[in-house]
Design a protein around this motif. Structure first.
Motif, PDB file in Angstrom:
ATOM      1  N   SER A 110      52.890 -28.308  25.796  1.00 56.15           N
ATOM      2  CA  SER A 110      51.632 -29.027  25.900  1.00 56.15           C
ATOM      3  C   SER A 110      51.228 -29.594  24.546  1.00 56.15           C
ATOM      4  O   SER A 110      51.529 -29.026  23.491  1.00 56.15           O
ATOM      5  CB  SER A 110      50.542 -28.076  26.410  1.00 56.15           C
ATOM      6  OG  SER A 110      49.317 -28.746  26.544  1.00 56.15           O
ATOM      7  N   GLU A 111      50.537 -30.753  24.590  1.00 57.03           N
ATOM      8  CA  GLU A 111      50.001 -31.410  23.391  1.00 57.03           C
ATOM      9  C   GLU A 111      51.093 -31.870  22.428  1.00 57.03           C
ATOM     10  O   GLU A 111      50.854 -31.983  21.233  1.00 57.03           O
ATOM     11  CB  GLU A 111      49.021 -30.476  22.651  1.00 57.03           C
ATOM     12  CG  GLU A 111      47.914 -29.912  23.515  1.00 57.03           C
ATOM     13  CD  GLU A 111      46.876 -30.958  23.903  1.00 57.03           C
ATOM     14  OE1 GLU A 111      46.883 -32.034  23.294  1.00 57.03           O
ATOM     15  OE2 GLU A 111      46.063 -30.685  24.807  1.00 57.03           O
ATOM     16  N   TYR A 114      52.362 -34.414  27.478  1.00 55.14           N
ATOM     17  CA  TYR A 114      51.516 -33.640  28.379  1.00 55.14           C
ATOM     18  C   TYR A 114      50.394 -32.997  27.571  1.00 55.14           C
ATOM     19  O   TYR A 114      50.643 -32.106  26.765  1.00 55.14           O
ATOM     20  CB  TYR A 114      52.333 -32.572  29.110  1.00 55.14           C
ATOM     21  CG  TYR A 114      53.142 -33.138  30.257  1.00 55.14           C
ATOM     22  CD1 TYR A 114      52.692 -33.051  31.566  1.00 55.14           C
ATOM     23  CD2 TYR A 114      54.356 -33.779  30.020  1.00 55.14           C
ATOM     24  CE1 TYR A 114      53.426 -33.582  32.616  1.00 55.14           C
ATOM     25  CE2 TYR A 114      55.101 -34.311  31.060  1.00 55.14           C
ATOM     26  CZ  TYR A 114      54.618 -34.211  32.357  1.00 55.14           C
ATOM     27  OH  TYR A 114      55.342 -34.740  33.392  1.00 55.14           O
ATOM     28  N   GLY A 115      49.178 -33.490  27.769  1.00 55.91           N
ATOM     29  CA  GLY A 115      48.017 -32.896  27.135  1.00 55.91           C
ATOM     30  C   GLY A 115      47.420 -31.815  28.022  1.00 55.91           C
ATOM     31  O   GLY A 115      48.050 -31.340  28.974  1.00 55.91           O
ATOM     32  N   GLU A 116      46.202 -31.439  27.746  1.00 56.41           N
ATOM     33  CA  GLU A 116      45.554 -30.407  28.550  1.00 56.41           C
ATOM     34  C   GLU A 116      45.403 -30.868  29.998  1.00 56.41           C
ATOM     35  O   GLU A 116      45.579 -30.095  30.938  1.00 56.41           O
ATOM     36  CB  GLU A 116      44.188 -30.049  27.968  1.00 56.41           C
ATOM     37  CG  GLU A 116      43.513 -28.898  28.687  1.00 56.41           C
ATOM     38  CD  GLU A 116      42.178 -28.549  28.070  1.00 56.41           C
ATOM     39  OE1 GLU A 116      41.569 -27.565  28.531  1.00 56.41           O
ATOM     40  OE2 GLU A 116      41.745 -29.263  27.144  1.00 56.41           O
ATOM     41  N   HIS A 117      45.066 -32.141  30.190  1.00 63.91           N
ATOM     42  CA  HIS A 117      44.939 -32.703  31.533  1.00 63.91           C
ATOM     43  C   HIS A 117      45.745 -33.993  31.687  1.00 63.91           C
ATOM     44  O   HIS A 117      46.427 -34.191  32.676  1.00 63.91           O
ATOM     45  CB  HIS A 117      43.470 -33.007  31.859  1.00 63.91           C
ATOM     46  CG  HIS A 117      42.569 -31.817  31.737  1.00 63.91           C
ATOM     47  ND1 HIS A 117      42.597 -30.764  32.618  1.00 63.91           N
ATOM     48  CD2 HIS A 117      41.601 -31.521  30.828  1.00 63.91           C
ATOM     49  CE1 HIS A 117      41.683 -29.870  32.269  1.00 63.91           C
ATOM     50  NE2 HIS A 117      41.077 -30.304  31.187  1.00 63.91           N
ATOM     51  N   TYR A 164      46.677 -37.774  35.467  1.00 59.08           N
ATOM     52  CA  TYR A 164      45.724 -36.699  35.171  1.00 59.08           C
ATOM     53  C   TYR A 164      45.956 -35.604  36.203  1.00 59.08           C
ATOM     54  O   TYR A 164      45.984 -35.876  37.407  1.00 59.08           O
ATOM     55  CB  TYR A 164      44.291 -37.219  35.267  1.00 59.08           C
ATOM     56  CG  TYR A 164      43.225 -36.236  34.840  1.00 59.08           C
ATOM     57  CD1 TYR A 164      42.658 -36.328  33.575  1.00 59.08           C
ATOM     58  CD2 TYR A 164      42.786 -35.239  35.701  1.00 59.08           C
ATOM     59  CE1 TYR A 164      41.672 -35.436  33.172  1.00 59.08           C
ATOM     60  CE2 TYR A 164      41.813 -34.337  35.300  1.00 59.08           C
ATOM     61  CZ  TYR A 164      41.262 -34.433  34.045  1.00 59.08           C
ATOM     62  OH  TYR A 164      40.291 -33.542  33.646  1.00 59.08           O
ATOM     63  N   THR A 215      41.641 -27.823  35.440  1.00 57.09           N
ATOM     64  CA  THR A 215      42.425 -26.908  34.627  1.00 57.09           C
ATOM     65  C   THR A 215      43.648 -27.598  34.058  1.00 57.09           C
ATOM     66  O   THR A 215      44.028 -28.667  34.512  1.00 57.09           O
ATOM     67  CB  THR A 215      42.854 -25.708  35.488  1.00 57.09           C
ATOM     68  OG1 THR A 215      43.522 -26.222  36.635  1.00 57.09           O
ATOM     69  CG2 THR A 215      41.657 -24.897  35.913  1.00 57.09           C
ATOM     70  N   PRO A 216      44.294 -27.008  33.069  1.00 61.61           N
ATOM     71  CA  PRO A 216      45.394 -27.704  32.391  1.00 61.61           C
ATOM     72  C   PRO A 216      46.616 -27.927  33.268  1.00 61.61           C
ATOM     73  O   PRO A 216      46.821 -27.276  34.271  1.00 61.61           O
ATOM     74  CB  PRO A 216      45.731 -26.756  31.228  1.00 61.61           C
ATOM     75  CG  PRO A 216      44.545 -25.888  31.064  1.00 61.61           C
ATOM     76  CD  PRO A 216      43.958 -25.740  32.428  1.00 61.61           C
TER      77      PRO A 216
END
Length: 295
Positions: free
Chosen positions: A35-36, A70-73, A83, A17-18
């Motif tokens: 995020s992203e 910070y991306g989704e993971h 990660y 999960t994110p």
């Protein structure tokens, strides 16, 4: 070898999960991270990180970058690549990797000195620097070169109301010192009329392999005697203050004090002493200046 293989397999195959990125009641002491999006700030001012080694130079802190994504993971946060899995809304587990910081005392231009994220000064509650009495003093110019190591490990973040707890386990995946170390940290923040404050405390444990690689001496360095370093407990405290001036500019002050506890022993001889490489038993860092957020 098994630890390195397991680390690489999880890094490649991990799916979950994110990363927590929203502002929630459980995350009041930490800044919100979108995020992203890349986040980039640059601090400008005066400060330094002391070098505890004989012949070592203090690391000047004039310009300090603060870079994160910070991306989704996946995430990158000031030279830490990782990660993350969200175990529950207030609990995260991350697989992380970064360069080990010990080489930064031996090489001023080491890449580990690029980012400096936590501090404490020489004018704080801990008092003056404790000088070390040893049988021998050895300048880093006389010592063999210490390696640049790449660590990999796990990070657990627990966001409680008004408190952030973090636990890190690191292992040398580059086979430079073939050891491991742990770090437990707690931080709390509060708002006041004169700015935002964050107080932190941490306790690190570094095993004998790590300590001997960087602070032990072989027979050639020790004039015929081998100084075997022992495992070390290293506490630290830190304080940070920020005062926003505009949406992008803010005043910034950072302070940190870390005790080294680098004990060594000579085989077949009783007693212990601090490593002959050390002239001080602590590392102090402080910075006062401005910060500008570009992204």
């Amino acid at each position: 070898m098994m630890l390195r293989a397991l680390y690489l397999i999880i890094l490649v195959l991990g799916v979950s999960t994110p990363v927590q990125a929203d502002c929630t009641a459980a995350n009041e002491t930490e800044p919100c991270i979108a995020s992203e999006q890349w986040q980039f700030s640059l601090a400008m001012g005066a400060g330094y990180r002391s070098n505890p080694l004989h012949g070592g130079h203090n690391i000047p802190l004039w310009l300090m970058p603060d870079l994160s994504y910070y991306g989704e993971h996946w995430f990158f946060d000031n030279a830490t690549f990782g990660y993350s899995w969200e175990l529950r809304p207030d609990l995260q587990l991350s697989l992380v990797s970064r360069f080990n910081e010990e080489q930064g005392y031996f090489r001023r231009r080491s890449p580990v000195n690029l980012f400096e994220s936590q501090f404490i000064s020489d004018m704080g509650v801990a008092g003056p620097v404790q000088k070390v009495a040893t049988k021998q003093e050895l300048s880093i110019s006389q010592a063999d070169k210490r390696p640049l190591a790449l660590d990999g490990g796990l990070q657990l973040n627990w966001f409680l109301p008004g408190l952030h707890l973090k636990l890190n386990w690191w292992h040398d995946i580059s086979q430079q010192y073939d050891g491991q170390h742990l770090r437990m940290a707690a931080s709390t923040g509060w708002h006041s009329r004169i700015g935002e404050w964050q107080l932190g405390a941490a306790l690190a444990w570094k095993d004998q392999h790590l300590m001997h690689t960087y602070y032990g001496l072989n027979a050639q360095e020790g004039d015929g005697l081998e100084y075997r370093a022992e495992a070390s407990w290293q506490p630290e405290i830190s304080l940070q203050w920020q005062y926003p001036l505009t949406e992008r500019w803010q005043l910034l002050s950072l302070w940190r004090y870390r005790w080294l506890n680098a004990d060594v022993a000579i085989p077949a001889e009783p007693g212990r002493m601090q490593s002959p490489l050390l002239q001080e038993s602590a590392v102090k860092s402080w910075f006062v200046g401005f910060s500008y957020r570009f992204l």
